[in-house]
Write an enzyme that holds these catalytic residues in place. Structure first.
Site, PDB file in Angstrom:
ATOM      1  CG  ASP A 254      -2.230   0.717   0.961  1.00 27.17           C
ATOM      2  OD1 ASP A 254      -2.265   1.583   0.071  1.00 27.17           O
ATOM      3  OD2 ASP A 254      -3.226   0.442   1.660  1.00 27.17           O
TER       4      ASP A 254
ATOM      5  CD  GLU B  56      -6.791   5.496   2.503  1.00 26.53           C
ATOM      6  OE1 GLU B  56      -5.809   5.251   3.213  1.00 26.53           O
ATOM      7  OE2 GLU B  56      -6.737   5.522   1.256  1.00 26.53           O
TER       8      GLU B  56
END
Length: 792
Positions: free
Chosen positions: A313, A514
């Site tokens: 990521d 997020e």
């Protein structure tokens, strides 16, 4: 295969005869003399002809915002990505044609002939198409996963995946970082809406269906062929189980028990042939997943049998102890195959090459990772011939982007995801009714789309013009009311001059993505919807509450005030699906895939105990009308001071504004009157800001006076060339010397108190007489520091 013509010339940049017979070897290139002609473009044969430098490039994934096609031609990266705020040519609102144009440019650069017989291998482009190809203007924006979880409909999810894959291929992209198969267990987590459910079994079913929709079924002719893209099961594993729902935090407990919940969806995705798995940001019992060999290699590879690509990521490898974004052999050794390194790709490439040559990284481990990347390319058909993205069957077929049949699927998904939580006989709405539609969210497509829509965080400065072809909830209601012989009027703030038969109030969370969406509790604080519902109730007008959110929230006050209450989640571009249920065109079949909280504190539920509405709850129109017992409206969290934090985790506080002269900068991002504020990574993706001052520019923040001093986390890369001042309502304080001393010293803390400012006030203004760039990650008011000296 993805070819729209014949085989074309082979991707090593020369004819087959030249590839086999006429190519010489550079010193760092392994010999290919033993490779049979028939296998010349197999992954193994290509690997044998690659230098260490080219091998390393195959496992580096930079962001399109930090590389050019010229960089691609020089380094030959194996894959690239566009982050949530990255678009072609620096424009995250670029037209769809620019995405395809840039895809062709990267393809051409990656396949340009190389000297010394090295193969020129096409690069793959990956994107976060997490609810449709929503980064691209004009695409169909499907409801977020939390809404799809409420449908429980595998066939629907499979069709959504198939439609999304087509729209991705239209723009020349090969790979999506979806589906998220997190099992969110604490709704305070800012990514809860990316999870289908708190129930591992439901996540498993729907995640596998999405993989099939995106890729096709293994063994079938179209598997990973035309109209299909590579999928990613993410984030392995535990992303939805962090303590207190903190994004990228720690997950603690017995490993077997943790895997039984959080790794449960992966075997089904692997069985469906998922091309890649993304490593998670979080830690498991203190060890960052990007560096966890026991789990990435031992469990994922060994016990679960995954043979595809493990991709990192966003700079996740840099969070491993002892690593930086540009130096981290530990991640590759642990089992990562592709480093997602948006900006520091050049330094990482150099360090990895050095570490392979000095033996820190065994050649066998590098070859293993590169082979996995090449095999994914082989499965996608890009090794079969040199066909640019625009020359493929779907390349540039703009009628397929936001196609009517795709929007019809999205509208169906909206209707099927609606969960009716309360109905005092008001729904479905009766034909011929005069309806007033209120609430700022009613005619707000960016808000109903949520995060990961055109931009990473969504909302902000986006308007309906950024979602061409989309339908707001209000537009859907107006059309449905007219078809039913009635009428609907839009009155965002309510109207005391009219007396409608029914009022529909649309309200909810502002978009986020997020960690920006992390919450300390589940109290819904915005009282716009509550005040409207109460105002209509006082006038005797029945009300329907339509609640937009990325998670269940404590809304006891709104539930009490409304006659009917619908959880509409984040429906995306097809708001008319909401009206389909309100007017009875579709039945409310949605059922909660997450427990709904009874209290506002936010402790994980995941069981009927303590839930106001349990997993699986949802009313139908034929459900008997029940007497509504008023819910408890006490919530201690509502009285707690939330004004101390002015800026953190990439988001301004709820009562804080940032202004450059008269230009508003939502979440301290944007351009106005000499100020350019852009995202910057400190601890997480874009959790800080890089604020560039033109000569004479000023930036002002206003907010609550909740503390007598400020604490500001900041960094200065280059000292100012002219005076820089800060003001809090009194005389300007010259901080030029402090900024000069801070040059190049990393992140520091600035403490500003009345001792140097003269007053605290409710504003803070930075000004620079010359060009200057200041990086900021946190701004907070602090009562305890009121009597302290100022420091930098």
């Amino acid at each position: 295969m993805r070819l729209s013509t014949g085989m074309g010339r082979l991707v090593c940049g020369a004819a087959l005869a030249a590839l086999v017979a006429g190519c010489s070897s550079a010193p760092e290139v392994q010999s290919a003399s033993a490779v049979a002609p028939a296998d010349a473009n197999s992954p193994e044969a290509l690997l044998a002809r690659m230098s260490i430098e080219r091998k390393v490039a195959q496992i580096i994934q930079p962001d399109i915002g930090s590389i050019t096609p010229a960089d691609m031609r020089e380094y030959r990266f194996g894959t690239i990505l566009n982050g949530g705020n990255s678009g072609p040519y620096g424009d995250d609102k670029a037209p769809a044609a620019d995405w395809l144009k840039l895809a062709d440019e990267y393809w051409a650069a990656s396949t340009a002939p190389l000297p010394n017989g090295e193969p020129a291998i096409p690069a793959l482009w990956a994107t976060d198409a997490v609810h449709g190809h929503a980064n691209v203007i004009g695409a169909t924006v499907f409801p977020h996963n939390i809404a799809l979880g409420a449908t429980g409909d595998e066939d629907l999810i499979r069709r959504i995946g198939a439609a999304t894959a087509v729209e991705i291929e239209v723009t020349g992209i090969d790979w999506t970082f979806a589906p998220t198969v997190a099992v969110a267990r604490d709704d305070r987590w800012g990514r809860t809406y990316e999870s289908y459910s708190e129930d591992p079994a439901l996540v498993t079913r729907l995640g596998a269906a999405m993989v099939e929709g995106l890729q096709g079924r293994p063994g079938e002719p179209r598997f990973l062929g035309e109209g299909k893209v590579a999928a990613t099961a993410k984030h392995f594993f535990g992303d939805g189980g962090t303590a207190q729902g903190v994004d990228q935090g720690d997950v603690n407990g017995d490993l077997a028990e943790l895997m039984a919940i959080h790794a449960a969806p992966y075997p089904a995705a692997i069985d469906r042939g998922v091309a890649s798995v993304m490593a998670s940001f979080n830690s498991i019992n203190g060890t960052k997943m990007h560096g966890n060999q026991a789990l990435l290699t031992g469990e994922l590879r060994g016990k679960l049998g995954f043979e595809g690509v493990v991709v990192g990521d966003w700079n996740g490898h840099g969070q491993i102890k002892g690593c930086t974004n540009s130096d981290c052999p530990q991640a590759l050794l642990a089992g990562l195959d592709v480093y997602m390194v948006p900006e520091d790709w050049k330094a990482l490439h150099a360090s990895l090459v050095r570490q392979v040559k000095d033996g820190t990284i065994p050649m066998a481990r590098l070859d293993e990772a590169v082979l996995r990347v090449l095999r994914m390319k082989q499965r996608l058909g890009v090794l079969d011939g040199e066909v640019t993205p625009s020359a493929r069957m779907l390349g540039g077929k703009w009628d397929r982007l936001g196609a009517p049949e795709h929007r019809a699927i999205a509208r169906e998904a909206v209707a099927k995801s609606m969960v009716l939580l309360k109905n005092q006989g008001l729904l479905p709405l009766r034909p011929g009714a005069r309806i007033e539609v209120a609430g700022a969210a009613a005619d707000n497509i960016p808000q109903q789309a949520g995060g990961w829509s055109v931009t990473w965080q969504g909302g902000g400065e986006l308007t309906a013009a950024d979602f061409p072809g989309a339908t707001s909830i209000w537009q859907g209601i107006a059309e449905a009311a007219k078809a039913a012989g009635g009428e609907a009027v839009l009155a965002p703030g309510g109207s005391a001059s009219s007396t409608p038969d029914i009022a529909i109030v649309v309200f909810g969370e502002e978009p986020y993505a997020e960690f920006v969406g992390d919450r300390k509790d589940l109290a819904f604080r915005d009282e716009e919807g509550l005040n409207l519902l109460k105002a209509y109730k006082a006038r005797g007008i029945p009300t329907v509450a339509v609640f937009l959110s990325g998670r269940p929230l404590w809304v006891n006050r709104e539930l009490n005030a409304a006659d009917a209450f619908v959880a509409a989640w984040l429906p995306g571009s097809e708001g008319a699906g909401v009206a389909d249920v309100l007017f009875g065109k579709a039945q409310p079949t949605g059922r909660l895939s997450f427990s709904w909280p009874k209290t506002c504190e936010g402790a994980p539920l995941n069981s009927p105990e303590g839930a106001l509405f349990a997993l699986g709850y949802g009313l139908g129109f034929k459900a008997p009308r029940m007497a509504w017992a008023p819910l408890d409206e006490t919530c201690a969290a509502l009285t707690q001071d939330s004004g101390a934090v002015w800026f953190a985790s990439g988001k301004l506080g709820a009562q804080v504004q940032a202004v450059a002269d008269n230009a508003l900068l939502p979440d301290l991002r944007g351009t106005g009157s000499g100020i350019t504020a852009t995202g910057l990574d400190r601890r997480a993706q874009e959790d800080a800001r890089r604020i560039a001052f033109a000569p004479g520019a000023k930036l002002t923040l206003t907010g609550p006076e909740s503390g007598a001093a400020w604490r500001i986390a900041y960094q200065v890369a280059a000292r100012p060339g002219a005076a820089v001042t800060v003001t809090a309502g009194g005389q300007p304080l010259d901080i030029t010397q402090g900024m000069s001393v801070a040059e190049g010293k990393g992140w520091r803390e600035m403490v500003l108190t009345p001792a140097c400012l003269g007053t605290a006030g409710g504003t803070l203004t930075f000004a620079s007489k010359g060009a200057f760039t200041l990086q900021i990650s946190e701004i907070a008011r602090d009562e305890a520091a009121a009597s302290a000296e100022c420091s930098f």
